[in-house]
Design a protein around this motif. Structure first.
Motif, mmCIF file in Angstrom:
data_model
loop_
_atom_site.group_PDB
_atom_site.id
_atom_site.type_symbol
_atom_site.label_atom_id
_atom_site.label_comp_id
_atom_site.label_asym_id
_atom_site.label_seq_id
_atom_site.Cartn_x
_atom_site.Cartn_y
_atom_site.Cartn_z
ATOM 1 N N ALA A 1 32.654 27.040 34.117
ATOM 2 C CA ALA A 1 34.012 26.886 34.650
ATOM 3 C C ALA A 1 34.803 28.174 34.476
ATOM 4 O O ALA A 1 35.527 28.600 35.385
ATOM 5 N N LYS A 2 34.660 28.819 33.317
ATOM 6 C CA LYS A 2 35.364 30.082 33.091
ATOM 7 C C LYS A 2 34.806 31.185 33.989
ATOM 8 O O LYS A 2 35.547 32.051 34.457
ATOM 9 N N ALA A 3 33.500 31.150 34.226
ATOM 10 C CA ALA A 3 32.895 32.145 35.120
ATOM 11 C C ALA A 3 33.445 32.008 36.534
ATOM 12 O O ALA A 3 33.742 33.003 37.203
ATOM 13 N N ARG A 4 33.585 30.766 37.008
ATOM 14 C CA ARG A 4 34.148 30.545 38.345
ATOM 15 C C ARG A 4 35.598 31.033 38.407
ATOM 16 O O ARG A 4 36.028 31.618 39.404
ATOM 17 N N LYS A 5 36.347 30.792 37.328
ATOM 18 C CA LYS A 5 37.741 31.245 37.265
ATOM 19 C C LYS A 5 37.816 32.771 37.297
ATOM 20 O O LYS A 5 38.660 33.341 37.987
ATOM 21 N N ASP A 6 36.930 33.445 36.565
ATOM 22 C CA ASP A 6 36.877 34.910 36.582
ATOM 23 C C ASP A 6 36.657 35.427 38.000
ATOM 24 O O ASP A 6 37.348 36.339 38.464
ATOM 25 N N ARG A 7 35.668 34.852 38.685
ATOM 26 C CA ARG A 7 35.365 35.303 40.047
ATOM 27 C C ARG A 7 36.540 35.023 40.986
ATOM 28 O O ARG A 7 36.862 35.851 41.849
ATOM 29 N N ALA A 8 37.164 33.867 40.825
ATOM 30 C CA ALA A 8 38.293 33.530 41.696
ATOM 31 C C ALA A 8 39.440 34.515 41.507
ATOM 32 O O ALA A 8 40.052 34.971 42.490
ATOM 33 N N GLN A 9 39.739 34.869 40.262
ATOM 34 C CA GLN A 9 40.802 35.843 40.013
ATOM 35 C C GLN A 9 40.441 37.198 40.621
ATOM 36 O O GLN A 9 41.281 37.846 41.265
ATOM 37 N N ALA A 10 39.186 37.621 40.420
ATOM 38 C CA ALA A 10 38.754 38.910 40.964
ATOM 39 C C ALA A 10 38.850 38.917 42.485
ATOM 40 O O ALA A 10 39.372 39.870 43.091
ATOM 41 N N HIS A 11 38.372 37.871 43.131
ATOM 42 C CA HIS A 11 38.357 37.838 44.594
ATOM 43 C C HIS A 11 39.772 37.788 45.169
ATOM 44 O O HIS A 11 40.065 38.427 46.190
ATOM 45 N N GLN A 12 40.664 37.016 44.511
ATOM 46 C CA GLN A 12 42.045 36.943 44.984
ATOM 47 C C GLN A 12 42.715 38.314 44.910
ATOM 48 O O GLN A 12 43.392 38.749 45.843
ATOM 49 N N LEU A 13 42.530 38.998 43.794
ATOM 50 C CA LEU A 13 43.133 40.327 43.643
ATOM 51 C C LEU A 13 42.536 41.314 44.649
ATOM 52 O O LEU A 13 43.262 42.090 45.285
ATOM 53 N N LEU A 14 41.223 41.294 44.790
ATOM 54 C CA LEU A 14 40.580 42.247 45.695
ATOM 55 C C LEU A 14 40.973 42.007 47.151
ATOM 56 O O LEU A 14 41.017 42.956 47.951
ATOM 57 N N GLU A 15 41.273 40.771 47.494
ATOM 58 C CA GLU A 15 41.727 40.484 48.856
ATOM 59 C C GLU A 15 43.025 41.233 49.155
ATOM 60 O O GLU A 15 43.199 41.790 50.248
ATOM 61 N N VAL A 16 43.943 41.245 48.168
ATOM 62 C CA VAL A 16 45.206 41.979 48.335
ATOM 63 C C VAL A 16 44.965 43.483 48.271
ATOM 64 O O VAL A 16 45.446 44.252 49.104
ATOM 65 N N LEU A 17 44.215 43.903 47.264
ATOM 66 C CA LEU A 17 44.021 45.334 47.026
ATOM 67 C C LEU A 17 43.213 46.000 48.135
ATOM 68 O O LEU A 17 43.403 47.184 48.425
ATOM 69 N N ALA A 18 42.311 45.255 48.768
ATOM 70 C CA ALA A 18 41.533 45.812 49.880
ATOM 71 C C ALA A 18 42.442 46.172 51.046
ATOM 72 O O ALA A 18 42.144 47.095 51.816
ATOM 73 N N GLU A 19 43.548 45.459 51.186
ATOM 74 C CA GLU A 19 44.510 45.758 52.241
ATOM 75 C C GLU A 19 45.467 46.884 51.834
ATOM 76 O O GLU A 19 45.761 47.776 52.619
ATOM 77 N N ASP A 20 45.946 46.816 50.579
ATOM 78 C CA ASP A 20 47.017 47.711 50.152
ATOM 79 C C ASP A 20 46.530 49.003 49.505
ATOM 80 O O ASP A 20 47.184 50.045 49.617
ATOM 81 N N ARG A 21 45.407 48.946 48.802
ATOM 82 C CA ARG A 21 44.927 50.118 48.046
ATOM 83 C C ARG A 21 43.410 50.281 48.189
ATOM 84 O O ARG A 21 42.681 50.375 47.207
ATOM 85 N N PRO A 22 42.895 50.316 49.427
ATOM 86 C CA PRO A 22 41.434 50.352 49.605
ATOM 87 C C PRO A 22 40.779 51.571 48.967
ATOM 88 O O PRO A 22 39.678 51.473 48.423
ATOM 89 N N HIS A 23 41.459 52.724 49.020
ATOM 90 C CA HIS A 23 40.857 53.930 48.439
ATOM 91 C C HIS A 23 40.780 53.824 46.918
ATOM 92 O O HIS A 23 39.804 54.269 46.307
ATOM 93 N N ASP A 24 41.801 53.225 46.305
ATOM 94 C CA ASP A 24 41.762 53.014 44.852
ATOM 95 C C ASP A 24 40.606 52.091 44.477
ATOM 96 O O ASP A 24 39.915 52.318 43.478
ATOM 97 N N VAL A 25 40.415 51.039 45.267
ATOM 98 C CA VAL A 25 39.316 50.106 44.989
ATOM 99 C C VAL A 25 37.976 50.840 45.062
ATOM 100 O O VAL A 25 37.116 50.695 44.180
ATOM 101 N N GLN A 26 37.797 51.637 46.086
ATOM 102 C CA GLN A 26 36.523 52.352 46.244
ATOM 103 C C GLN A 26 36.313 53.388 45.144
ATOM 104 O O GLN A 26 35.194 53.567 44.653
ATOM 105 N N GLU A 27 37.377 54.068 44.733
ATOM 106 C CA GLU A 27 37.253 55.064 43.661
ATOM 107 C C GLU A 27 36.888 54.409 42.331
ATOM 108 O O GLU A 27 36.022 54.895 41.594
ATOM 109 N N ARG A 28 37.536 53.303 42.014
ATOM 110 C CA ARG A 28 37.241 52.616 40.757
ATOM 111 C C ARG A 28 35.843 51.992 40.807
ATOM 112 O O ARG A 28 35.160 51.913 39.790
ATOM 113 N N TRP A 29 35.436 51.540 41.989
ATOM 114 C CA TRP A 29 34.085 50.995 42.148
ATOM 115 C C TRP A 29 33.046 52.088 41.889
ATOM 116 O O TRP A 29 32.054 51.868 41.194
ATOM 117 N N ALA A 30 33.278 53.275 42.428
ATOM 118 C CA ALA A 30 32.356 54.400 42.192
ATOM 119 C C ALA A 30 32.313 54.758 40.713
ATOM 120 O O ALA A 30 31.243 55.067 40.173
#
Length: 331
Positions: A273-302
């Motif tokens: 249950a906690k693992a699902r919650k972790d993924r849900a939080q990550a996906h919700q944030l990334l949905e916003v950040l992919a629109e607003d800060r895509p370059h930051d997401v890619q840099e931190r991913w690298a």
């Protein structure tokens, strides 16, 4: 995830500035003075005051234009408490999550003791709650609920900051006398404190291969439990406001780092249950950040992938159920 109007985002920006100004003003006692220490080319401000015949210095912050403005306007900041409460109520009415009363009082006590001023970083689900108003998005309430407060700090920062809170157990017991240290089997010093089902825990990045011994965090008056991957999470933390009372000034991980860290942690959880919650939080944030800060997401991913194949494999596994636009952004 729902976007909110620009007018609501502006309310948060106003609250954030007022709360920061008030937090700086609270450190600057009218009868004290300011001193500056230069370390490795950077200037750090301290407030010093004679208390009971002893010169006491309190850390104010790294010199920036914003900090200098707060210092200059400290008198005005002390008179805005009622306005800050109104802003908090307005943001809650707009649909943003706020902590329950117990969590809010504990965060308030930690802030007043100086935990966040001394570079303690609020992590976990309570930190996730602040990203909504910060990013201008409303997230499902079900993934923003928790019964714990987690604070992390680099040991190097805890030693270098040259300021101290009082003992953490004393801070917490003023809120709830039932708070008691959680002791391990080896009876090592406590890094967590519990009252009933509520726990406050202090964490620090793991330095060695498998480091289990709790490490001293002198700036925040307690010990920290070493955790793997935490150094990525709390590096370059950001300022934020918790929507409680007149607003609480805290530090939280950069939301990009928080989201990517949650992908990794979700794969190490035994509690599904906690693992699902972790993924849900990550996906919700990334949905916003992919629109607003895509370059930051890619840099931190690298950066994350550059730390080794284990880091990347765990993060990729956490992305398996993410929406396709997020997966497409992170090769």
């Amino acid at each position: 995830m729902q976007r909110v109007p620009l007018t609501i985002q502006t309310l948060y920006a106003e609250l954030d500035q007022q709360v920061r100004d008030a937090a700086t003003a609270a450190v600057l006692h009218p009868h004290g003075s300011l001193v500056v220490k230069e370390i490795k080319g950077r200037r750090y401000w301290y407030h010093q005051q004679r208390i009971e015949g002893r010169q006491v210095q309190r850390y104010v912050g790294l010199e920036t234009d914003e900090l200098l403005r707060r210092i200059a306007e400290r008198d005005a900041a002390r008179s805005q408490e009622a306005e800050r409460r109104t802003l908090v109520r307005s943001l809650h009415a707009a649909g943003f999550t706020r902590p329950d009363r117990r969590t809010g009082r504990i965060l308030q006590a930690l802030a007043e003791a100086g935990v966040f001023r001394l570079r303690g970083v609020l992590v976990g689900t309570v930190a996730f709650q602040v990203y909504g108003p910060m990013l201008g998005a409303k997230f499902p309430a079900a993934i923003a609920m928790t019964g714990d407060v987690d604070v992390a700090q680099f040991r190097s920062v805890s030693i270098a900051v040259e300021d101290r809170t009082e003992a953490m157990q004393d801070v917490l017991r003023r809120i709830d006398p039932a708070f008691a240290p959680v002791l391990g089997l080896s009876r090592t010093p406590a890094s967590a404190y519990r009252s009933g089902g509520f726990k406050v825990e202090f964490l620090t990045p793991m330095r060695g291969p498998e480091e289990d011994d709790r490490q001293p965090l002198p700036a925040v008056g307690t010990f920290g439990q070493p955790l793997r991957f935490l150094d990525f999470l709390i590096y370059q933390e950001v300022e934020a406001v918790v929507l409680y009372d007149a607003g609480i000034a805290v530090r939280v991980p950069d939301p990009v780092r928080f989201a990517l860290h949650k992908l990794i942690i979700s794969q190490r959880r035994r509690d599904l249950a906690k693992a699902r919650k972790d993924r849900a939080q990550a996906h919700q944030l990334l949905e916003v950040l992919a629109e607003d800060r895509p370059h930051d997401v890619q840099e931190r991913w690298a950066e994350l992938c550059g730390r080794g194949p284990k880091w990347r494999s765990l993060a990729v596994a956490g992305l398996e159920t993410a929406p396709s636009p997020i997966r497409a952004l992170l090769p």
